[in-house]
Design a protein around this motif. Sequence first.
Motif, PDB file in Angstrom:
ATOM      1  N   THR A   2     -16.573 -18.569 -33.220  1.00  0.00           N
ATOM      2  CA  THR A   2     -17.590 -19.523 -32.777  1.00  0.00           C
ATOM      3  C   THR A   2     -17.753 -19.393 -31.266  1.00  0.00           C
ATOM      4  OG1 THR A   2     -15.992 -21.315 -32.441  1.00  0.00           O
ATOM      5  CG2 THR A   2     -16.993 -21.134 -34.627  1.00  0.00           C
ATOM      6  N   VAL A   3     -18.978 -19.535 -30.792  1.00  0.00           N
ATOM      7  CA  VAL A   3     -19.275 -19.431 -29.369  1.00  0.00           C
ATOM      8  C   VAL A   3     -20.041 -20.675 -28.952  1.00  0.00           C
ATOM      9  CG1 VAL A   3     -20.253 -18.002 -27.537  1.00  0.00           C
ATOM     10  CG2 VAL A   3     -19.451 -16.939 -29.646  1.00  0.00           C
ATOM     11  N   SER A   4     -19.521 -21.424 -27.990  1.00  0.00           N
ATOM     12  CA  SER A   4     -20.118 -22.689 -27.575  1.00  0.00           C
ATOM     13  C   SER A   4     -20.510 -22.637 -26.103  1.00  0.00           C
ATOM     14  CB  SER A   4     -19.120 -23.838 -27.782  1.00  0.00           C
ATOM     15  OG  SER A   4     -18.669 -23.882 -29.125  1.00  0.00           O
ATOM     16  N   PRO A   5     -21.631 -23.275 -25.735  1.00  0.00           N
ATOM     17  CA  PRO A   5     -22.028 -23.312 -24.323  1.00  0.00           C
ATOM     18  C   PRO A   5     -21.112 -24.226 -23.527  1.00  0.00           C
ATOM     19  CG  PRO A   5     -23.526 -24.632 -25.639  1.00  0.00           C
ATOM     20  CD  PRO A   5     -22.618 -23.948 -26.605  1.00  0.00           C
ATOM     21  N   GLU A   6     -20.868 -23.865 -22.296  1.00  0.00           N
ATOM     22  CA  GLU A   6     -20.044 -24.666 -21.391  1.00  0.00           C
ATOM     23  C   GLU A   6     -20.891 -25.077 -20.191  1.00  0.00           C
ATOM     24  OE1 GLU A   6     -16.323 -23.998 -18.317  1.00  0.00           O
ATOM     25  OE2 GLU A   6     -16.423 -22.784 -20.139  1.00  0.00           O
ATOM     26  N   TYR A  22     -17.311 -15.978 -19.382  1.00  0.00           N
ATOM     27  CA  TYR A  22     -16.800 -16.451 -20.669  1.00  0.00           C
ATOM     28  C   TYR A  22     -15.395 -17.042 -20.528  1.00  0.00           C
ATOM     29  CZ  TYR A  22     -20.622 -13.609 -22.457  1.00  0.00           C
ATOM     30  OH  TYR A  22     -21.871 -13.084 -22.695  1.00  0.00           O
ATOM     31  N   LYS A  26     -12.438 -19.009 -30.713  1.00  0.00           N
ATOM     32  CA  LYS A  26     -13.173 -20.183 -30.248  1.00  0.00           C
ATOM     33  C   LYS A  26     -13.520 -19.954 -28.776  1.00  0.00           C
ATOM     34  CE  LYS A  26     -11.070 -23.289 -33.611  1.00  0.00           C
ATOM     35  NZ  LYS A  26     -10.280 -24.501 -33.862  1.00  0.00           N
ATOM     36  N   PHE A  30     -16.272 -19.715 -25.302  1.00  0.00           N
ATOM     37  CA  PHE A  30     -17.220 -20.505 -24.531  1.00  0.00           C
ATOM     38  C   PHE A  30     -17.966 -19.586 -23.565  1.00  0.00           C
ATOM     39  CE2 PHE A  30     -13.653 -23.070 -25.823  1.00  0.00           C
ATOM     40  CZ  PHE A  30     -14.228 -24.251 -26.262  1.00  0.00           C
ATOM     41  N   GLN A  49     -20.064 -10.717 -27.835  1.00  0.00           N
ATOM     42  CA  GLN A  49     -21.195 -11.649 -27.808  1.00  0.00           C
ATOM     43  C   GLN A  49     -22.124 -11.437 -26.619  1.00  0.00           C
ATOM     44  OE1 GLN A  49     -18.043 -12.527 -27.838  1.00  0.00           O
ATOM     45  NE2 GLN A  49     -17.563 -13.796 -26.065  1.00  0.00           N
TER      46      GLN A  49
END
Length: 385
Positions: free
Chosen positions: A73-77, A100, A130, A132, A167
């Motif tokens: 999973t890749v989430s914005p920070e 990242y 996991k 970011f 990514q």
Amino acid sequence: MARPARATRGPSTWFLFRSRRADRLASVTTFTQQIRGRGARSNRSGRYEAEAREAFDDGWTLDDEVVDTIRTTVSPEKAKVIITRNDSPDVGFNRSINPYRGCEHGCIYCYARPAHAYMGLSPGLDFESKLFFKPEAGRLLENELRNPRYTPEFIHIGGNTDPYQPQERALRVTRQVLEVLERFNHPFSIITKSALILRDLDVLASSAEKNQVRVAISITTLDRTLARSMEPRAATPERRLEAVKRLSEAGVPVVVMFAPCIPGLNDHEMEAVLERSAEAGAVGAGYVALRLPLEIKDLFQEWLASDHPDRAARVMSLVRQIRGGKDYDSQWGKRMKGEGPIAALMSRRFATARKRYGLDRPLAPLDLTQFRPPPKAGDQLALFG
């Protein structure tokens, strides 16, 4: 008083949750087999977590569903600034950019793993799965470079996690950063073990013409089997050498990093890696001895026991010999190279090979004098040049 233990069912095992005791119980969620494409063999709780997990066999393991993949999973920070500053005497830069957090390459030895504990996540499998990213990296960088008080110093990209992990193909955060630096004529260096860097050869070649870029490619082994085990989602050794060749042909100076150098595991390849790198066009080389701070020491030993049981005891014995009898020594001046006879031999071998293959020539400093913020849309042009 410690809270009572409670059990819960997880895939392929049962886990016992309990609060940490004063002795900082080293607990672990252990999987019975290697997770496909991952480096860590467990998902140990971060050092700041109030609860820890221990695996135990309930006698039903063979009937449970086998976990062989973990989805990334890749989430914005949301970041306020993009340039990080440090005053470490052990690294050759004081400013860096990390697009990242976490790294899907999954290198088992990665010194950035413990930083995931600050996110309330495990430095083990969480670190690899996991992730970011900083979607506003380009805009933030431009704002910082336009500050009237900004004074240029070269910026290192990727000092923590790889800026060219998988990514990046879609997210293009690193590409944004490079484009801003090139437009501002700002010098920078970048380190990676990914051939994806070749996508940005246009920007890198343009900066190289102005003596404003240096690239470091990490090559730890020429053995594809070891690389697949140790760095499961990174580019193969041959693709990294090809990246060295193509960057060099485009006029981009490339330094090869034999990092980490792991005694008893890959140190015997030091000379071969430097020879192949010189043949590919590299102009310099460096090395770092294996570092095992905080949670990495247990993750690395789990991996050794799983993938290299025949040499696990010897590798750790040699590691401790270069660390004063400990798994790691974080003292300035010692943490990068170690100490003692084994470390001294490693250093002499590297210096000899570096000289033999012409990788010891001094590199010209990157040019800071050309830095200029370009005019923004709507800016009034100067009356006089």
